[in-house]
Design an enzyme around this catalytic site. Structure first.
Site, short mmCIF file in Angstrom:
data_model
loop_
_atom_site.label_atom_id
_atom_site.label_comp_id
_atom_site.label_asym_id
_atom_site.label_seq_id
_atom_site.Cartn_x
_atom_site.Cartn_y
_atom_site.Cartn_z
N GLU A 96 0.83 -1.19 0.00
CA GLU A 96 0.00 0.00 0.00
C GLU A 96 0.87 1.25 0.00
OE1 GLU A 96 -3.87 -1.88 2.23
OE2 GLU A 96 -2.34 -1.00 3.49
N CYS A 109 3.61 8.58 0.90
CA CYS A 109 4.13 7.65 1.90
C CYS A 109 4.23 6.30 1.20
CB CYS A 109 3.17 7.61 3.09
SG CYS A 109 3.61 6.38 4.32
N CYS A 116 6.80 -7.05 6.82
CA CYS A 116 7.93 -6.49 7.55
C CYS A 116 8.53 -7.57 8.44
CB CYS A 116 7.46 -5.31 8.42
SG CYS A 116 8.83 -4.35 9.14
N CYS A 120 7.21 -4.81 15.76
CA CYS A 120 6.66 -3.77 16.63
C CYS A 120 5.24 -4.15 17.03
CB CYS A 120 6.68 -2.43 15.91
SG CYS A 120 8.32 -1.95 15.34
N CYS A 123 2.06 -2.18 15.52
CA CYS A 123 1.97 -1.90 14.09
C CYS A 123 1.29 -3.04 13.34
CB CYS A 123 3.38 -1.69 13.52
SG CYS A 123 3.37 -1.34 11.75
N GLY A 167 7.06 -1.96 5.75
CA GLY A 167 8.42 -2.45 5.69
C GLY A 167 9.44 -1.57 6.39
N GLU A 168 10.64 -2.11 6.52
CA GLU A 168 11.74 -1.38 7.14
C GLU A 168 12.74 -1.03 6.03
OE1 GLU A 168 12.80 0.13 9.97
OE2 GLU A 168 14.59 0.46 8.75
N ASN A 298 -2.73 5.12 16.10
CA ASN A 298 -3.84 4.65 15.28
C ASN A 298 -4.14 3.22 15.68
OD1 ASN A 298 -3.77 7.09 13.66
ND2 ASN A 298 -1.82 6.28 12.95
N CYS A 341 -0.45 5.94 9.80
CA CYS A 341 0.76 5.23 10.22
C CYS A 341 0.41 3.94 10.94
CB CYS A 341 1.57 6.05 11.22
SG CYS A 341 2.38 7.46 10.54
N1 SAH Z 1 9.79 0.62 9.57
C1 SAH Z 1 9.90 2.02 9.47
C2 SAH Z 1 8.85 2.69 8.60
C3 SAH Z 1 7.42 2.19 8.70
S1 SAH Z 1 6.45 2.64 10.09
C4 SAH Z 1 9.88 2.64 10.88
O1 SAH Z 1 9.73 1.91 11.83
O2 SAH Z 1 10.13 3.83 11.00
C5 SAH Z 1 6.12 4.33 9.98
C6 SAH Z 1 5.85 4.98 11.31
O3 SAH Z 1 4.57 4.61 11.86
C7 SAH Z 1 6.85 4.61 12.38
O4 SAH Z 1 7.23 5.76 13.09
C8 SAH Z 1 6.05 3.67 13.27
O5 SAH Z 1 6.59 3.57 14.55
C9 SAH Z 1 4.70 4.29 13.22
N2 SAH Z 1 3.59 3.43 13.62
C10 SAH Z 1 3.51 2.08 13.50
N3 SAH Z 1 2.33 1.64 13.96
C11 SAH Z 1 1.64 2.73 14.37
C12 SAH Z 1 0.33 2.93 14.92
N4 SAH Z 1 -0.50 1.92 15.10
N5 SAH Z 1 -0.02 4.21 15.22
C13 SAH Z 1 0.79 5.24 14.99
N6 SAH Z 1 2.03 5.11 14.46
C14 SAH Z 1 2.45 3.87 14.17
#
Ligand code: SAH
Length: 348
Positions: A96, A109, A116, A120, A123, A167-168, A298, A341
Site C-alpha cells: 500500500e 508515503c 515487515c 513492533c 503496528c 516495511g523497514e 492509530n 501510520c
Molecule cells: N519501519 C519504518 C517505517 C514504517 S512505520 C519505521 O519503523 O520507521 C512508519 C511509522 O509509523 C513509524 O514511526 C512507526 O513507529 C509508526 N507506527 C507504527 N504503527 C503505528 C500505529 N499503530 N499508530 C501510529 N504510528 C504507528
C-alpha cells in the site's frame, strides 16, 4: 502475465548495461539512452509506447525483456483528502502507498517491503511477516502513481516523499537507495533529496552505512521509548539493537551529515506516559539537534494499546521545550480508510 517471471525485467538493467545490450545486438549504444528515458523519465509500462524507436527494436526488446510495472488495484479516498493505493506487484503480492495532501504540500508515503520482518507490537504491518523486498522500480512506480494522482486531484505535483509505508527501508537498503537515486536523478523524476525522508526503526549498522554514503535525504527514527526495557517490550528487536548502539550510530550520522534527526514517538497510556519517560527522551536527544514528532496512535483493533491523554502529551511538550528540543504534535490523516501510520496491512 505469461513469461513475465522468466524474462528479465528490463528495469533491473543499468544505463550502461542497456547500452551494451544494443551494441551486442548490432545497434547504436545511444538506443539504450532512448529506451532508458522511456523506462524511467517517461514511466513507460510497455515497449509499444516507445514511438521514436523502430518496430524492429521494440520487437527485440519484447523478445528479451518484460517491464514489471505495478498496478494500482484499488484507490480509496478519505474524507480528509488522503488517498490510499492498493498496489499489485508483478507476482500478485500487494503493498500500500498513501498520498497525504495539506494546503502547501503533497506527501507520498511509500512501502519498501512486502510485509515487515520487524515485530513492533503496535503496528499492523508487523503481523504480515516479511514476504520479500521491493525492487527499485516498484518503489519508483509508487511515487509516479502518487505524483499522477496529485496532479489529477490537487492540480500540483508531488512535493515530498516519506518511507513510512510498509516495511523497514534499512532492511532493503540497496533497493531503497537505487530508487532514491532514480527519483532524484534528472533521468528520473528530478526531485530534491531534501524532500525525501527515510524512516527507520533504528538499525545501527545501516545508519552508519548511510552516513558513510553521505546521503542527502533526511532521517527519521521511530523511537517510542528512550528506556531499553520499555522499548524492548514494544519493539522486541531493541534487545539486539539497543538504545546505546542506536545512539552511537546516530551520533556518527550527525557528525558525518550535520543533518538534524527527527524522532517519531507515540505516547501510550501505562507504557511511556510518565515524567521519567519524557526525561529519558530529552536525555536521548541531547547529543545532536533533534526534533520530536509526537504522533497520534492509530488503533489496530486489538485494544492492547491506548493513546495517552492530553495531559501526558502536554507534559512531554513542556519537558522537551524546556530543554530546547523542537517538538510537534501530529494528527493522523486517512484513519477512516486505514491509511494512517501503522495501519497498512492489506485489509482489503
Ligand atoms: N519501519 C519504518 C517505517 C514504517 S512505520 C519505521 O519503523 O520507521 C512508519 C511509522 O509509523 C513509524 O514511526 C512507526 O513507529 C509508526 N507506527 C507504527 N504503527 C503505528 C500505529 N499503530 N499508530 C501510529 N504510528 C504507528
Amino acid at each position: 502475465m505469461e513469461g513475465s517471471i522468466k524474462k528479465k525485467d528490463v528495469r533491473a538493467l543499468t544505463l550502461e548495461q542497456l547500452r551494451e545490450f544494443f551494441t551486442t545486438n548490432g545497434d547504436k549504444a545511444f538506443r539504450g539512452n532512448q529506451v532508458y528515458e522511456w523506462l524511467w523519465h517517461k514511466s513507460a509500462h510497455s515497449f509499444d509506447v516507445m514511438t521514436n524507436i523502430s518496430k524492429e527494436t521494440r520487437d527485440l526488446l519484447t523478445a528479451n525483456f518484460v517491464i514489471n510495472h505495478i498496478k494500482v488495484d484499488q484507490m480509496q479516498r478519505s474524507k480528509d483528502g488522503t488517498i490510499k493505493n492498493a498496489v499489485r506487484l508483478y507476482d500478485d503480492l500487494v503493498v500500500e502507498s498513501v498520498l497525504i495532501p495539506t494546503s502547501t504540500r503533497t506527501t507520498a508515503c511509500v512501502s519498501s517491503q512486502v510485509g515487515c520482518s520487524l515485530d513492533c507490537k503496535f503496528c499492523a504491518t508487523a503481523r504480515l511477516k516479511r514476504m520479500r523486498n521491493l525492487n527499485p522500480d516498484e518503489i519508483y512506480d509508487q511515487v509516479v502513481a502518487i505524483d499522477n494522482e496529485s496532479r489529477l486531484y490537487f492540480g500540483r505535483p508531488l512535493s515530498n516523499i516519506v518511507f513510512m509505508g510498509m516495511g523497514e527501508p534499512l532492511m532493503n537498503y540497496n533497493n531503497v537507495l537505487k530508487a532514491i537515486d532514480m527519483i532524484t536523478s534528472a533521468k528520473g523524476l528530478g526531485m530534491s533529496p531534501k524532500r525525501i525522508t527515510v524512516s527507520t526503526s533504528g538499525v545501527p549498522k545501516m545508519i552508519r552505512k548511510m552516513a558513510d554514503g553521505e546521503v542527502k535525504f533526511k532521517l527519521a527514527v521511530s523511537l517510542h521509548s528512550a528506556i531499553d526495557e520499555i522499548r524492548t517490550s514494544i519493539m522486541p528487536f531493541n534487545a539486539t539493537f539497543t538504545l546505546k548502539d542506536l545512539r552511537e550510530a546516530l551520533q556518527y550520522w550527525y557528525v558525518k551529515t550535520k543533518s538534524r534527526i527527527t524522532y517519531e514517538y507515540v505516547v501510550w497510556e501505562g507504557v511511556n506516559d510518565t515524567q521519567k519517560d519524557a526525561d529519558a527522551l530529552v536525555d536521548f536527544c541531547r547529543f545532536a539537534p533533534s526534533k520530536v514528532n509526537l504522533i497520534e496512535y492509530n488503533p489496530i483493533d486489538d485494544g492492547v494499546f491506548q493513546q495517552a491523554d492530553n495531559r501526558a502529551i502536554d507534559m512531554y511538550v513542556k519537558t522537551l521545550e524546556r530543554k530546547g528540543v523542537i517538538v510537534t504534535v501530529r494528527r493522523s490523516r486517512g484513519k477512516d480508510i486505514d491509511a494512517a501510520c501503522g495501519q497498512l496491512a492489506n485489509k482489503s
